[in-house]
Design an enzyme around this catalytic site. Structure first.
Site, short mmCIF file in Angstrom:
data_model
loop_
_atom_site.label_atom_id
_atom_site.label_comp_id
_atom_site.label_asym_id
_atom_site.label_seq_id
_atom_site.Cartn_x
_atom_site.Cartn_y
_atom_site.Cartn_z
N LYS A 1 0.82 -1.22 0.00
CA LYS A 1 0.00 0.00 0.00
C LYS A 1 0.86 1.28 0.00
CE LYS A 1 -3.44 -2.79 -0.07
NZ LYS A 1 -2.89 -4.07 0.40
N TYR B 1 -2.63 -12.78 3.06
CA TYR B 1 -2.27 -12.52 1.66
C TYR B 1 -1.05 -13.34 1.20
CZ TYR B 1 -5.29 -8.39 2.05
OH TYR B 1 -6.36 -7.55 2.24
N TYR C 1 -11.79 -14.97 2.88
CA TYR C 1 -10.88 -13.86 3.16
C TYR C 1 -10.54 -13.82 4.65
CZ TYR C 1 -8.93 -9.29 3.90
OH TYR C 1 -8.09 -8.28 4.28
C1 LIG Z 1 -3.67 -5.35 0.19
C2 LIG Z 1 -2.71 -6.45 0.19
C3 LIG Z 1 -2.56 -7.31 -0.91
C4 LIG Z 1 -3.45 -7.27 -2.10
O1 LIG Z 1 -3.24 -6.20 -2.95
P1 LIG Z 1 -4.46 -5.67 -3.81
O2 LIG Z 1 -3.91 -4.55 -4.57
O3 LIG Z 1 -5.52 -5.28 -2.82
O4 LIG Z 1 -4.93 -6.79 -4.67
C5 LIG Z 1 -1.58 -8.28 -0.86
N1 LIG Z 1 -0.80 -8.42 0.22
C6 LIG Z 1 -0.93 -7.64 1.30
C7 LIG Z 1 -0.05 -7.89 2.46
C8 LIG Z 1 -1.88 -6.62 1.32
O5 LIG Z 1 -2.00 -5.87 2.42
#
Ligand SMILES: *Cc1c(COP(=O)(O)O)cnc(C)c1O
Length: 343
Positions: free
Chosen positions: A50, A288, A262
């Site tokens: 992010k 993730y 999720y």
């Molecule tokens: C938000 C996030 C993702 C996914 O990215 P997107 O752009 O939302 O698809 C992957 N890994 C982590 C650790 C995240 O925080």
């Protein structure tokens, strides 16, 4: 032309992030050469993908003379944590709509990890039920602030709009340059895909560079069909802003590693986290990157990625959430040691 020259961008991420070989993991899996792009090392209160998106989003908020950022996510949202940090850094206030959307979480899920860091970073937290419509909640909060004469700026969930995706158009260029510098011919990129902006940006970057490899998004929640639509939407929006055509770029999504949903790690998620930690000393996360690594491992075992190929695993961050998921890791294998008292 660099994107930053076309769209305002503030510098936040510690970049370029390292591109490193995972020699021990590659050997253990005896498949392709696995490399890792360390976007867990972008800085901004613990790192993660992010930070790159926020470079463009914060620039837009500042251009808008905003005084408050509003965003949303799950209680353990990494995006919320990095947005809170960026707000602090740029002297903005921050309101977070955090939805209690993951079933079966223990009490410490609400007190540790990212939500704890959000509080330390000074964000104002609005907890919402699991079924809350966070997009509407953010609009309502923004309206309430406007009535008080404030200037809110709403960042969508995951920072995944056209501007956010630009962070990963940029990241693709960075990775491409690193690969060229090392004469590394990358065949595949593997990453976790959630709100879709990261994969959309990478696909657009790959398109702009005429790169021929494939980008594999491992879904962390949605079905392949739904996830493909999410990525396509963000990609189209970003391409429109850049006034380019993306043609028929193939959006590869693998939804076999979602588990129960999720925010709910599956058994192979936990195994992938342990294997990466024990063989490389690198921390993945249960929401993730652990699922993405489970996908990579399974694809190697199935022979989809082969010896002689080069795979780059994009580490998107997330280890800040590990303590909120401690119940999956405490092994019970600790032994006590009857140490002598200090004389
Ligand atoms: C938000 C996030 C993702 C996914 O990215 P997107 O752009 O939302 O698809 C992957 N890994 C982590 C650790 C995240 O925080």
């Amino acid at each position: 032309m660099p994107l930053g020259a076309l769209f305002p961008r503030v510098l936040i991420a510690h970049a370029p992030t390292p591109l490193e070989p995972l020699e021990r993991l590659s050997r253990r899996l005896s498949g392709p050469d696995i490399w890792i792009k360390r976007d867990d090392c972008t800085g901004l209160a613990g790192g993660g993908n992010k930070a790159r998106k926020l470079e463009f989003l914060i620039a837009a908020a500042l251009a808008d003379e905003a005084d408050t950022l509003i965003t949303a996510g799950a209680i353990q949202s990494n995006h919320a944590r990095q947005t809170a940090a960026a707000a602090a850094r740029f002297n903005l206030r921050c309101q977070l709509v955090l939805t209690d959307s993951v079933p079966g979480t223990p009490p410490h899920y609400r007190e540790s990890g990212n939500i704890l860091l959000d509080q330390i970073l000074g964000a104002e937290i609005k907890l919402a039920g699991g079924d809350a419509d966070s997009a509407h909640a953010m609009q309502d909060l923004a309206q309430a602030l406007r009535c008080q004469g404030r200037r809110p700026f709403v960042i969508p969930v995951g920072g995944s709009n056209a501007l956010g995706a630009f962070g990963y158009v940029q990241a693709f260029a960075e990775l491409h340059a690193q690969a060229v510098e090392r004469s590394l011919a990358v065949d595949h990129i593997v990453l976790a895909t959630g709100s879709g902006g990261t994969q959309a940006g990478l696909l657009l970057g790959a398109h702009l560079h005429g790169w021929r490899g494939s980008i594999h998004g491992i879904s962390v929640g949605a079905s392949a069909q739904r996830q493909r639509l999410k990525v396509a939407d963000v990609m189209r929006a970003a391409a429109d802003l850049l006034t380019i055509e993306t043609g028929d770029a193939e959006i590869r999504i693998d939804d076999r590693f979602v588990g129960a949903g999720y925010g709910q790690p599956a058994e192979d998620t936990i195994e992938a986290i342990r294997l990466t930690a024990e063989s490389e000393g690198i921390l993945l996360d249960p929401v993730y990157s652990g699922k993405a690594m489970a996908g990579l491992i399974a694809s190697i075992r199935a022979g989809t990625f082969r010896r002689g190929e080069v795979v780059v695993f994009l580490h998107t961050g997330g280890s800040a959430a590990l303590s909120a998921y401690s119940q999956h890791f405490t092994s019970g294998k600790e032994t006590t040691w009857s140490a002598r008292p200090t004389p």
